[in-house]
Write a protein that holds these residues in place. Sequence first.
Motif, PDB file in Angstrom:
ATOM      1  N   MET A   1       0.836  -1.203   0.000  1.00  0.00           N
ATOM      2  CA  MET A   1       0.000   0.000   0.000  1.00  0.00           C
ATOM      3  C   MET A   1       0.870   1.251   0.000  1.00  0.00           C
ATOM      4  O   MET A   1       0.565   2.229  -0.701  1.00  0.00           O
ATOM      5  CB  MET A   1      -0.908   0.000   1.231  1.00  0.00           C
ATOM      6  CG  MET A   1      -2.103   0.913   1.099  1.00  0.00           C
ATOM      7  SD  MET A   1      -3.151   0.397  -0.272  1.00  0.00           S
ATOM      8  CE  MET A   1      -3.878   1.973  -0.720  1.00  0.00           C
ATOM      9  N   ALA A   2       1.972   1.232   0.757  1.00  0.00           N
ATOM     10  CA  ALA A   2       2.884   2.377   0.767  1.00  0.00           C
ATOM     11  C   ALA A   2       3.500   2.596  -0.606  1.00  0.00           C
ATOM     12  O   ALA A   2       3.827   3.721  -0.983  1.00  0.00           O
ATOM     13  CB  ALA A   2       3.980   2.152   1.808  1.00  0.00           C
ATOM     14  N   GLU A   3       3.634   1.515  -1.366  1.00  0.00           N
ATOM     15  CA  GLU A   3       4.221   1.618  -2.706  1.00  0.00           C
ATOM     16  C   GLU A   3       3.353   2.459  -3.635  1.00  0.00           C
ATOM     17  O   GLU A   3       3.856   3.190  -4.479  1.00  0.00           O
ATOM     18  CB  GLU A   3       4.401   0.208  -3.283  1.00  0.00           C
ATOM     19  CG  GLU A   3       5.067   0.177  -4.638  1.00  0.00           C
ATOM     20  CD  GLU A   3       5.255  -1.241  -5.149  1.00  0.00           C
ATOM     21  OE1 GLU A   3       4.960  -2.191  -4.393  1.00  0.00           O
ATOM     22  OE2 GLU A   3       5.694  -1.409  -6.296  1.00  0.00           O
TER      23      GLU A   3
ATOM     24  N   GLY B   1       1.402   3.672   7.169  1.00  0.00           N
ATOM     25  CA  GLY B   1       2.251   2.482   7.194  1.00  0.00           C
ATOM     26  C   GLY B   1       2.038   1.573   8.393  1.00  0.00           C
ATOM     27  O   GLY B   1       1.542   1.985   9.445  1.00  0.00           O
ATOM     28  N   PRO B   2       2.423   0.292   8.247  1.00  0.00           N
ATOM     29  CA  PRO B   2       2.161  -0.713   9.289  1.00  0.00           C
ATOM     30  C   PRO B   2       2.929  -0.480  10.583  1.00  0.00           C
ATOM     31  O   PRO B   2       2.405  -0.767  11.671  1.00  0.00           O
ATOM     32  CB  PRO B   2       2.582  -2.029   8.621  1.00  0.00           C
ATOM     33  CG  PRO B   2       3.468  -1.631   7.489  1.00  0.00           C
ATOM     34  CD  PRO B   2       3.010  -0.299   7.033  1.00  0.00           C
ATOM     35  N   ALA B   3       4.156   0.024  10.530  1.00  0.00           N
ATOM     36  CA  ALA B   3       4.932   0.215  11.760  1.00  0.00           C
ATOM     37  C   ALA B   3       4.275   1.260  12.652  1.00  0.00           C
ATOM     38  O   ALA B   3       4.153   1.070  13.872  1.00  0.00           O
ATOM     39  CB  ALA B   3       6.362   0.630  11.412  1.00  0.00           C
ATOM     40  N   ALA B   4       3.843   2.367  12.065  1.00  0.00           N
ATOM     41  CA  ALA B   4       3.198   3.429  12.847  1.00  0.00           C
ATOM     42  C   ALA B   4       1.871   2.939  13.430  1.00  0.00           C
ATOM     43  O   ALA B   4       1.522   3.272  14.568  1.00  0.00           O
ATOM     44  CB  ALA B   4       2.973   4.655  11.971  1.00  0.00           C
ATOM     45  N   LEU B   5       1.132   2.130  12.662  1.00  0.00           N
ATOM     46  CA  LEU B   5      -0.150   1.629  13.153  1.00  0.00           C
ATOM     47  C   LEU B   5       0.043   0.604  14.274  1.00  0.00           C
ATOM     48  O   LEU B   5      -0.736   0.567  15.235  1.00  0.00           O
ATOM     49  CB  LEU B   5      -0.953   1.024  12.000  1.00  0.00           C
ATOM     50  CG  LEU B   5      -1.477   2.055  10.990  1.00  0.00           C
ATOM     51  CD1 LEU B   5      -2.059   1.359   9.760  1.00  0.00           C
ATOM     52  CD2 LEU B   5      -2.531   2.959  11.629  1.00  0.00           C
TER      53      LEU B   5
ATOM     54  N   MET C   1      -5.626   3.617   9.453  1.00  0.00           N
ATOM     55  CA  MET C   1      -5.768   2.165   9.590  1.00  0.00           C
ATOM     56  C   MET C   1      -6.632   1.522   8.511  1.00  0.00           C
ATOM     57  O   MET C   1      -6.447   0.364   8.172  1.00  0.00           O
ATOM     58  CB  MET C   1      -6.303   1.820  10.969  1.00  0.00           C
ATOM     59  CG  MET C   1      -7.691   2.350  11.278  1.00  0.00           C
ATOM     60  SD  MET C   1      -8.153   1.881  12.968  1.00  0.00           S
ATOM     61  CE  MET C   1      -9.769   2.645  13.120  1.00  0.00           C
ATOM     62  N   TRP C   2      -7.599   2.276   7.946  1.00  0.00           N
ATOM     63  CA  TRP C   2      -8.469   1.677   6.937  1.00  0.00           C
ATOM     64  C   TRP C   2      -7.838   1.658   5.553  1.00  0.00           C
ATOM     65  O   TRP C   2      -8.408   1.130   4.600  1.00  0.00           O
ATOM     66  CB  TRP C   2      -9.811   2.405   6.914  1.00  0.00           C
ATOM     67  CG  TRP C   2     -10.655   2.057   8.094  1.00  0.00           C
ATOM     68  CD1 TRP C   2     -10.783   2.757   9.249  1.00  0.00           C
ATOM     69  CD2 TRP C   2     -11.460   0.880   8.257  1.00  0.00           C
ATOM     70  NE1 TRP C   2     -11.615   2.104  10.131  1.00  0.00           N
ATOM     71  CE2 TRP C   2     -12.049   0.950   9.545  1.00  0.00           C
ATOM     72  CE3 TRP C   2     -11.730  -0.228   7.453  1.00  0.00           C
ATOM     73  CZ2 TRP C   2     -12.897  -0.042  10.025  1.00  0.00           C
ATOM     74  CZ3 TRP C   2     -12.578  -1.220   7.933  1.00  0.00           C
ATOM     75  CH2 TRP C   2     -13.152  -1.117   9.205  1.00  0.00           C
ATOM     76  N   ALA C   3      -6.653   2.250   5.397  1.00  0.00           N
ATOM     77  CA  ALA C   3      -5.985   2.234   4.094  1.00  0.00           C
ATOM     78  C   ALA C   3      -5.192   0.952   3.860  1.00  0.00           C
ATOM     79  O   ALA C   3      -4.757   0.678   2.747  1.00  0.00           O
ATOM     80  CB  ALA C   3      -5.051   3.438   3.979  1.00  0.00           C
ATOM     81  N   CYS C   4      -5.005   0.157   4.902  1.00  0.00           N
ATOM     82  CA  CYS C   4      -4.262  -1.109   4.761  1.00  0.00           C
ATOM     83  C   CYS C   4      -5.026  -2.064   3.852  1.00  0.00           C
ATOM     84  O   CYS C   4      -6.237  -2.219   3.972  1.00  0.00           O
ATOM     85  CB  CYS C   4      -4.074  -1.749   6.140  1.00  0.00           C
ATOM     86  SG  CYS C   4      -3.471  -3.443   6.112  1.00  0.00           S
TER      87      CYS C   4
END
Length: 327
Positions: free
Chosen positions: A160-162, A169-173, A201-204
């Motif tokens: 998703m970050a790409e 991003g997952p680390a921050a979440l 969180m819903w963008a993952c």
Amino acid sequence: MAEQSYTFRIQRNRVTEGGRLESRWQEYQVKVNPNATVLSALEEIKGGQDGSLTFRQSCRSAICGSCAMRISGRTRLACKTHVGIAARDGVVTLAPQANQPVLKDLAIDIGPFFKRIHTIRPFLEEGPETATQVGKTAYDHVNQVSQCIMCGCCYSDCTMAEVSPEYIGPAALAKAFRFVSDPREGKKSDRLRQLSDPHMMWACSRCTMCVDVCPKDVKPMEAIVKLRTRGIAKGYTDGAAQKHALAFHEDIKKSGDLNEFTLMMRTLGLIGTLKETGSALHLMKKGKIPSPFPHQAKGVDQLNKVFNLLEQNPLDVETKAPEIVPE
């Protein structure tokens, strides 16, 4: 185990005076034990063949996360990855982390990554939701995500970050979940409201890459799913992603199948749906407009029994480990 010869194919990068990134591939031949780490092989290249090669390292013990880089296509810690496991037909390919600005060769600028971490306020805050009683397993969640060493592996391989640089991003979440779960935190609801905003969180996309590459088994996606559950429970359901999830749940429970004809309306609303008129006309030309009459799946009564059973006996997704009772 005897030493073997490996080819290290390393992406060399430099930023020009004009700010443009120039990249090329350079190969080095190294004779090492297959059980040697990629980091030790890099040190041998830098010390014996090319002192200009740039990469980060510090603890050499998978604690600091400094040596995270792309190793044969996946982001891993160079100090933890064995050459023999990383090699493909005797070749180890190394590149800097993805989704991060490159400074030189394998070294990245970690500033933007930590800016995302700071967005979620990575500290306890006083407030009305501070727990007055703390159970024996209250810190199971906190302990799980506190294993994170901020190496950035999950963000580097995040699909998703790409495609969406705005995604936190997952680390921050995962870090955010650490504070939402902490019984000492006083502003849990306020945090969940913030995390319900776009690009949070819903963008993952739940591709599970973050779970796969995490060197500390933090399971960021699991934390994200639990954040979503808590957000919906708090009533933060105004976003399109939340509405889509609720509509999906409603359809499956009611008929065992999606009502795709009304799904967009229930997700985006009238104005949002009208904005997609062009796409709808294109689908109509291709004969791909779904039927306005919802399909009823066979055995939906059995499905309803499953839903009813789960509603009467909800799964405790908050429990990570059984309570430990001293003998």
